[in-house]
Design a protein around this motif. Structure first.
Motif, short mmCIF file in Angstrom:
data_model
loop_
_atom_site.label_atom_id
_atom_site.label_comp_id
_atom_site.label_asym_id
_atom_site.label_seq_id
_atom_site.Cartn_x
_atom_site.Cartn_y
_atom_site.Cartn_z
N VAL A 146 0.86 -1.18 0.02
CA VAL A 146 -0.07 -0.11 -0.03
C VAL A 146 0.85 1.38 0.06
O VAL A 146 2.02 1.12 0.38
N ALA A 147 0.25 2.46 -0.59
CA ALA A 147 1.01 3.68 -0.66
C ALA A 147 0.15 4.99 -0.34
O ALA A 147 -1.35 4.62 -0.06
N GLY A 148 0.55 6.00 -0.04
CA GLY A 148 -0.14 7.07 0.29
C GLY A 148 0.18 7.92 1.47
O GLY A 148 1.48 7.62 2.10
N ASP A 149 -0.45 9.00 1.63
CA ASP A 149 0.00 10.03 2.67
C ASP A 149 0.10 9.27 4.18
O ASP A 149 0.35 9.79 5.08
N GLY A 150 -0.67 8.29 4.07
CA GLY A 150 -1.06 7.72 5.25
C GLY A 150 0.17 6.71 6.09
O GLY A 150 0.05 6.39 7.34
N LEU A 151 1.13 6.56 5.23
CA LEU A 151 2.13 5.62 5.71
C LEU A 151 2.92 5.97 6.87
O LEU A 151 3.15 7.29 6.99
N MET A 152 3.40 5.24 7.69
CA MET A 152 4.05 5.70 8.90
C MET A 152 5.51 6.40 8.45
O MET A 152 5.85 6.02 7.33
N GLN A 153 5.92 7.22 9.25
CA GLN A 153 7.41 7.55 8.91
C GLN A 153 8.52 6.70 9.06
O GLN A 153 9.55 6.55 8.42
N GLY A 154 8.18 5.62 10.07
CA GLY A 154 9.31 4.48 10.22
C GLY A 154 8.96 3.94 11.55
O GLY A 154 7.89 4.36 12.15
N TYR A 155 9.70 3.05 12.00
CA TYR A 155 9.75 2.33 13.28
C TYR A 155 10.65 3.20 14.28
O TYR A 155 11.77 3.69 13.58
N TRP A 156 10.28 3.42 15.28
CA TRP A 156 10.94 4.15 16.29
C TRP A 156 12.34 3.76 16.78
O TRP A 156 12.48 2.52 17.04
N LYS A 157 13.65 4.29 16.32
CA LYS A 157 14.65 3.84 16.75
C LYS A 157 14.91 2.33 15.86
O LYS A 157 15.63 1.53 16.47
N ASN A 158 14.67 2.05 14.70
CA ASN A 158 14.66 0.93 14.21
C ASN A 158 14.51 0.92 12.70
O ASN A 158 13.59 0.62 12.10
N THR A 159 15.74 1.51 12.14
CA THR A 159 15.40 2.12 10.50
C THR A 159 15.79 0.52 9.78
O THR A 159 15.04 0.42 8.71
N GLU A 160 16.41 -0.44 10.45
CA GLU A 160 16.57 -1.74 9.68
C GLU A 160 15.19 -2.30 9.39
O GLU A 160 14.77 -2.66 8.26
N ALA A 161 14.45 -2.31 10.45
CA ALA A 161 13.10 -3.14 10.40
C ALA A 161 12.17 -2.24 9.64
O ALA A 161 11.33 -2.95 8.63
N ALA A 162 12.23 -0.98 9.52
CA ALA A 162 11.29 -0.10 8.47
C ALA A 162 11.74 -0.40 7.17
O ALA A 162 10.94 -0.23 6.18
N ALA A 163 13.25 -0.44 6.73
CA ALA A 163 13.61 -0.65 5.56
C ALA A 163 13.21 -2.04 4.93
O ALA A 163 13.13 -2.33 3.67
N GLU A 164 13.05 -2.90 5.89
CA GLU A 164 12.42 -4.26 5.45
C GLU A 164 11.14 -4.17 4.68
O GLU A 164 10.73 -5.01 3.88
N VAL A 165 10.13 -3.32 5.37
CA VAL A 165 8.75 -3.27 4.90
C VAL A 165 8.33 -2.15 4.00
O VAL A 165 7.42 -1.90 3.19
N LEU A 166 9.33 -1.04 4.22
CA LEU A 166 8.87 0.26 3.27
C LEU A 166 10.10 0.30 2.02
O LEU A 166 11.29 0.50 2.45
N ARG A 167 9.76 0.52 1.03
CA ARG A 167 10.51 0.54 -0.03
C ARG A 167 9.82 1.38 -1.27
O ARG A 167 8.82 1.14 -1.81
N ASP A 168 10.91 2.26 -1.67
CA ASP A 168 10.39 3.37 -2.86
C ASP A 168 9.03 3.87 -2.47
O ASP A 168 7.76 4.03 -3.45
N GLY A 169 8.40 4.18 -1.07
CA GLY A 169 7.02 4.63 -1.09
C GLY A 169 6.01 3.76 -0.95
O GLY A 169 4.63 3.89 -0.90
N TRP A 170 6.33 2.40 -0.95
CA TRP A 170 5.40 1.33 -0.72
C TRP A 170 5.71 0.65 0.53
O TRP A 170 6.85 0.41 0.66
#
Lengths: 75, 520
Positions: free
Chosen positions: B364-388
């Motif tokens: 999913v994509a859109g302005d509703g997406l989270m900014q990321g996980y708190w103090k956990n950029t690695e985990a965020a990178a696993e699920v967020l890619r190119d705005g999706w």
């Protein structure tokens, strides 16, 4: 086993949890989750044949409280 | 600025209309404004912009007031499930390092025991706080009101891109992850909701779920419509039915387990639920037979909501009375189409869009997406890619462009609408010196949707001790995460790379529990 204890036991996902709980212990504090307490309330409604009131629902905190409701709560 | 804009609009629409209500208080928009200003002033006194505010409380209107006050003051609300055990709670608090806590009585007691130096305020005192602030500083209040009317003060409202909440989810790693939500996310979700659910000013909405959960955005969406958010202290089927009648609820959001329990309650027969027009449901698939029964007994239309906390809440919906026909894949559940402003792709493992009818992963994509996980950029990178955002749900499109969910790619267990990751339970059970290995899998449950089942490989067969395993879980895990069964296993089956083979264990759990139930 008392009827109250049996009804509580039947409401638990993991009935063995009740082996760790004495009759006057707080059920939530002993690890009984909110869903199990809801199941207990529905079971009690079936057992008593009537809906439970707000105060009765809030009072379902221990095996002893369930026993008291069973003793005093039948119409 | 979004939440203060919502507040301003509600005030402009009708300051005496109800914004919030619970079993203790009715709060008009005028009172909400007073409470929010008093709270924002208090919280900002000893904090800098961006500081975190721990919110540890059961459901009550002041929890929502705190969220809005944090947004107004440029602070970040961190609601935490009060059912968490002390070890779970302290891991979160130590990570977010709050500058203050807002709590109910039980929460205050825990905060004072665990963090005696953390400034804390009783949520029950908010109305009093607003009243004394008004008496003591009427000039300042008038100045604040003037400031608000003229376009708001320097700090009032925060910016759209500032974090405003951190919502914690169960995690694949065994530790909770904090989803960082900004005001843009809340705004995007509210605009989708207004377009696709269409609450009206004054529509009474029943919030039956916990306010620390990602579904809290739905309550904020109803405030954006100038609706009235009615907060249940805690869900019980009897309490929900009483609220439907007493508060003349028109819209409600329930998870399927809640719907089933409401339909089983004795008081349904004597409760007037005629005001209910729309029953929104989500967080787990709704069985068709249950949906039919709910329509018949509650007399309301049903609308499916598919959401994910990392996606800002609801992202797809199936409007009432949409005829969807037979599932394209046996067992698939239709979740409708993307809500206004949300994007959706279904891709194969290589990231290519799949053809109609082919199964792939939902992004999913859109302005509703989270900014990321708190103090956990690695985990965020696993699920967020190119705005999706990869939801890890598996599904497909039908010929009408509607989305059907088939299964999940990761190991999430959905127990009565609450997320439980096996890793969190496995991490706790591995602490036992008698456990050599453990794997947790979901077991289908008619009432809860799924419950966790733990397969335990003991160090030696005689060391399988169910009571000890249960005790560990009670001490370390919130009660809803506790496995419903512990089953001994000679050896956990793993593939050559060491990954546990969960699919055959799911089948084995089903078989063993069925056999056990048949013999008792």
């Amino acid at each position: 086993m008392s009827v109250a204890r049996t009804l509580v036991r039947e409401s638990l996902d993991h009935p063995a949890l009740l082996d760790r709980v004495v009759d006057d212990a707080d059920l939530a504090g002993a690890g009984v989750n909110s869903g199990e307490l809801i199941k207990l309330a529905l079971r009690l409604e079936d057992h008593l044949g009537r809906p439970l009131g707000d105060e009765e629902l809030l009072g379902l905190t221990s095996v002893n409280a369930v026993a008291e409701l069973l003793q005093n709560g039948a119409d | 600025m979004w939440l203060t804009h919502v507040l301003r609009r509600g005030l402009d629409h009708d300051p005496d209309a109800l914004a919030l209500r619970d079993s203790r208080r009715d709060v008009s928009w005028r009172q909400l404004d007073r409470d929010v200003r008093a709270l924002a002033s208090l919280l900002r006194r000893d904090a800098t912009a961006g500081s975190r505010v721990l919110v540890l409380s059961g459901n009550r209107v002041e929890v929502l007031e705190t969220y809005i006050a944090c947004a107004a003051a440029g602070l970040v609300a961190v609601p935490v499930n009060p059912a968490l055990t002390d070890p779970e709670l302290t891991r979160i608090v130590d990570s977010v390092e709050p500058s203050a806590a807002m709590a109910d009585d039980a929460g205050l007691a825990r905060v004072s025991a665990l963090y005696p130096d953390l400034p804390r305020t009783d949520l029950g005192s908010v109305a009093e706080l607003a009243s004394s602030a008004e008496d003591a500083a009427q000039d300042a209040a008038q100045e604040a009101a003037r400031s608000a009317a003229s376009g708001d003060g320097e700090h009032w409202g925060g910016s759209l891109t500032e974090p405003v909440m951190i919502l914690h989810t169960s995690a694949t790693t065994g530790r909770a992850k904090g989803v960082v939500v900004d005001q843009r996310s809340l705004q995007a979700n509210a605009l989708s909701w207004l377009a696709d659910v269409r609450p009206e000013p004054g529509t009474p909405f029943l919030n039956a779920g916990p306010l620390f959960h990602g579904s809290v955005v739905i309550a904020l969406d109803h405030l954006a419509a100038a609706g009235t958010v009615c907060v249940l202290d805690r869900f019980t089927p009897q309490g929900a039915l009483a609220a439907l009648e007493k508060w003349k609820i028109e819209h409600a959001f329930l998870v399927p387990s809640m719907v089933r329990l409401v339909l089983e309650a004795k008081s349904l027969a004597t409760t007037d639920v005629s005001a209910l027009r729309l029953l929104l449901h989500g967080a787990a698939p709704m069985p068709e037979a249950l949906a039919r029964e709910a329509r018949d007994k509650l007399g309301a239309e049903l609308q499916t909501i598919f959401g994910i906390t990392e996606g800002g809440g609801p992202v797809l919906t199936l409007r009432p009375n949409t005829v969807v026909g037979e599932p394209p894949v046996p067992g698939a559940v239709c979740i409708g189409v993307p809500m206004l402003g949300a994007g959706l792709r279904i891709t194969d493992r290589q990231g290519n869009d799949v053809a109609e009818g082919a199964i792939g992963e939902l992004h999913v994509a859109g302005d509703g997406l989270m900014q990321g996980y708190w103090k956990n950029t690695e985990a965020a990178a696993e699920v967020l890619r190119d705005g999706w955002l990869n939801t890890h749900d598996l599904g497909c499109f039908d010929t009408y462009g509607r989305v059907w969910v088939v299964d999940r790619r990761n190991d999430l267990i959905l127990r009565g609408g609450q997320n439980v990751y096996p890793a969190e339970i496995e991490h706790v059970l591995r602490q036992s010196p008698h456990v050599a290995d453990v794997v947790v899998v979901p077991l289908a449950s008619e009432l809860w949707g799924q419950t966790p089942v733990a397969f335990v490989q003991p160090v030696s067969p005689e060391q399988f001790d169910e009571a000890e395993l249960l005790g560990l879980c009670v001490a370390e895990l919130a009660a809803y995460k506790r496995p419903s069964h512990f089953l001994p296993l000679d050896v956990v089956p793993r593939n050559p790379s060491g990954k546990a083979l969960r699919a055959p264990l799911r089948d084995r759990a089903h078989q063993l529990i069925t056999e056990r139930e048949q013999t008792t």
